[in-house]
Motif scaffolding. Structure first.
Motif, PDB file in Angstrom:
ATOM      1  N   TYR A 147      27.762 -39.092   3.933  1.00 25.11           N
ATOM      2  CA  TYR A 147      27.376 -39.743   5.182  1.00 25.11           C
ATOM      3  C   TYR A 147      28.420 -40.814   5.505  1.00 25.11           C
ATOM      4  O   TYR A 147      28.791 -41.602   4.638  1.00 25.11           O
TER       5      TYR A 147
ATOM      6  N   ARG B 101      24.664 -37.870  14.633  1.00 22.33           N
ATOM      7  CA  ARG B 101      23.575 -38.531  15.351  1.00 22.33           C
ATOM      8  C   ARG B 101      24.169 -39.500  16.370  1.00 22.33           C
ATOM      9  O   ARG B 101      25.175 -40.157  16.103  1.00 22.33           O
TER      10      ARG B 101
ATOM     11  N   THR C 172      13.616 -45.042  11.008  1.00 25.61           N
ATOM     12  CA  THR C 172      13.778 -46.260  11.803  1.00 25.61           C
ATOM     13  C   THR C 172      15.097 -46.922  11.448  1.00 25.61           C
ATOM     14  O   THR C 172      15.548 -46.866  10.321  1.00 25.61           O
ATOM     15  N   GLY C 173      15.679 -47.560  12.435  1.00 23.38           N
ATOM     16  CA  GLY C 173      16.881 -48.333  12.160  1.00 23.38           C
ATOM     17  C   GLY C 173      18.146 -47.530  12.302  1.00 23.38           C
ATOM     18  O   GLY C 173      18.169 -46.322  12.143  1.00 23.38           O
ATOM     19  N   TYR C 174      19.229 -48.221  12.610  1.00 24.70           N
ATOM     20  CA  TYR C 174      20.516 -47.576  12.820  1.00 24.70           C
ATOM     21  C   TYR C 174      21.029 -46.907  11.562  1.00 24.70           C
ATOM     22  O   TYR C 174      21.732 -45.913  11.627  1.00 24.70           O
ATOM     23  N   MET C 175      20.701 -47.463  10.397  1.00 25.01           N
ATOM     24  CA  MET C 175      21.263 -46.910   9.179  1.00 25.01           C
ATOM     25  C   MET C 175      20.456 -45.734   8.633  1.00 25.01           C
ATOM     26  O   MET C 175      20.869 -45.078   7.704  1.00 25.01           O
ATOM     27  N   ASN C 176      19.293 -45.502   9.249  1.00 24.43           N
ATOM     28  CA  ASN C 176      18.521 -44.366   8.764  1.00 24.43           C
ATOM     29  C   ASN C 176      19.144 -43.079   9.274  1.00 24.43           C
ATOM     30  O   ASN C 176      19.293 -42.899  10.476  1.00 24.43           O
TER      31      ASN C 176
ATOM     32  N   THR D 210      17.802 -44.577  17.680  1.00 21.00           N
ATOM     33  CA  THR D 210      17.503 -45.436  16.537  1.00 21.00           C
ATOM     34  C   THR D 210      16.212 -45.044  15.851  1.00 21.00           C
ATOM     35  O   THR D 210      15.965 -45.440  14.733  1.00 21.00           O
ATOM     36  N   SER D 211      15.382 -44.277  16.530  1.00 17.12           N
ATOM     37  CA  SER D 211      14.177 -43.799  15.867  1.00 17.12           C
ATOM     38  C   SER D 211      14.171 -42.287  15.930  1.00 17.12           C
ATOM     39  O   SER D 211      14.670 -41.701  16.883  1.00 17.12           O
TER      40      SER D 211
ATOM     41  N   SER E  95      15.931 -40.195  14.429  1.00 13.54           N
ATOM     42  CA  SER E  95      17.137 -39.664  13.778  1.00 13.54           C
ATOM     43  C   SER E  95      17.364 -38.194  14.065  1.00 13.54           C
ATOM     44  O   SER E  95      17.588 -37.397  13.160  1.00 13.54           O
TER      45      SER E  95
ATOM     46  N   TYR F 185      27.328 -41.363  13.960  1.00 11.61           N
ATOM     47  CA  TYR F 185      26.968 -41.211  12.549  1.00 11.61           C
ATOM     48  C   TYR F 185      27.220 -39.765  12.163  1.00 11.61           C
ATOM     49  O   TYR F 185      26.761 -38.855  12.845  1.00 11.61           O
TER      50      TYR F 185
END
Lengths: 114, 115
Positions: free
Chosen positions: A49, A92, B97-101, A97-98, A100, A32
Motif C-alpha cells: 500500500y 482509491r 473510516t479515515g483517509y488512512m483506511n 474517506t468513508s 473505501s 491511494y
C-alpha cells in the motif's frame, strides 16, 4: 475507457528473475494505491500500500508510484515459484474517506517457473 | 481467526431462480462490499455498505439487492438469476473510516453459474 488499465498477461518468468508489473490510471483523484495478490481460487490479499509518489519496499517487493505520469509499478526481486499468482492493482480516490471504495485493474497473471 | 466468511462456495442456478449470498466478518469492520470478478473485467463493485444501516450502489448494481443485516453481516440477493450473472462473487470488509483506511479483507469467493 477504463479508469485503471493493467496488462492481463500472462507473464511467465524463470525463478530468480526480476518481475515488473504495471498499471496506468486516468483520474488524478486517485491518491491511494495498492497491490493485491490473488492465488488461484482464492480471494485477493493486500500485498503493498502506498500513498505518496516514490518507492516503498517490503522484502523482495517494491511498489513505485509516479503521480505525474499516472503510473504505478510493483517489482518482485528474486522471484520464486510461490509468487505465481494474479496481481491486481487497486486505487482509491481522495474524497472517499468513508467506505473505501476501491477501483481495481484487471490483474496480471504471473507464473514463475522453477 | 475466520476474517470474512462467504457461503455458499459454489452454486448452480437455473435462469429465473433466486438466491442469497451470505457474508459475515468478525473483525468489527464498519464497511462491507460485494464485488464480482469476471475474465477481462477484473473486480467490479456491485454494492457497498459504508456503515451499518447504509447501502449504496457500486459500478454494476443492476439485478442485485443487498441487506446490511447488522455490523457483521452483508448479504447479496439475486431475485431472478440470468446467465450474465455467472461470475465469482467476493465479499470484502474494511475499517471504513479515515483517509488512512484502505485495506480491504476479502472472503474466499462464491462461484456462481447460471444455466
Amino acid at each position: 475507457q477504463k479508469e485503471v488499465e493493467q496488462d492481463p498477461g500472462p507473464l511467465s518468468v524463470p525463478e530468480g528473475a526480476i518481475v515488473s508489473l504495471n498499471c496506468t490510471y486516468s483520474n488524478s483523484a486517485f491518491q491511494y494505491f495498492m497491490w493485491y495478490r490473488q492465488y488461484s481460487r482464492k480471494g485477493p490479499e493486500l500485498l503493498m500500500y502506498t500513498y505518496s509518489s516514490g518507492n516503498k519496499e517490503d522484502g523482495r517487493f517494491t511498489a513505485q508510484v509516479d503521480k505525474s505520469s499516472k503510473y504505478i509499478s510493483l517489482f518482485i526481486r528474486d522471484s520464486q515459484p510461490s509468487d505465481s499468482a494474479t496481481y491486481l492493482c487497486a486505487m482509491r480516490k481522495v474524497q472517499e474517506t468513508s467506505g473505501s471504495r476501491l477501483t481495481f485493474g484487471e490483474g496480471t497473471q504471473l507464473t514463475v517457473n522453477p | 481467526n475466520a476474517g470474512v466468511t462467504q457461503t455458499p462456495k459454489f452454486q448452480v442456478l437455473k435462469t429465473g431462480q433466486s438466491m442469497t449470498l451470505q457474508c459475515a466478518q468478525d473483525m468489527n469492520h464498519n464497511s462491507m462490499y460485494w464485488y464480482r470478478q469476471d475474465p477481462g473485467m477484473g473486480l467490479r463493485l456491485i454494492y457497498y455498505s459504508a456503515s451499518e444501516g447504509t447501502t449504496d450502489k457500486g459500478e454494476v448494481p443492476n439485478g442485485y439487492n443487498v441487506s446490511r443485516l447488522n455490523k457483521r453481516e452483508f448479504s447479496l440477493r439475486l431475485e431472478s438469476a440470468a446467465p450474465s450473472q455467472t461470475s465469482v462473487y467476493f465479499c470484502a470488509s474494511s475499517h471504513g473510516t479515515g483517509y488512512m483506511n484502505t485495506e480491504a479483507f476479502f472472503g474466499q469467493g462464491t462461484r456462481l453459474t447460471v444455466v
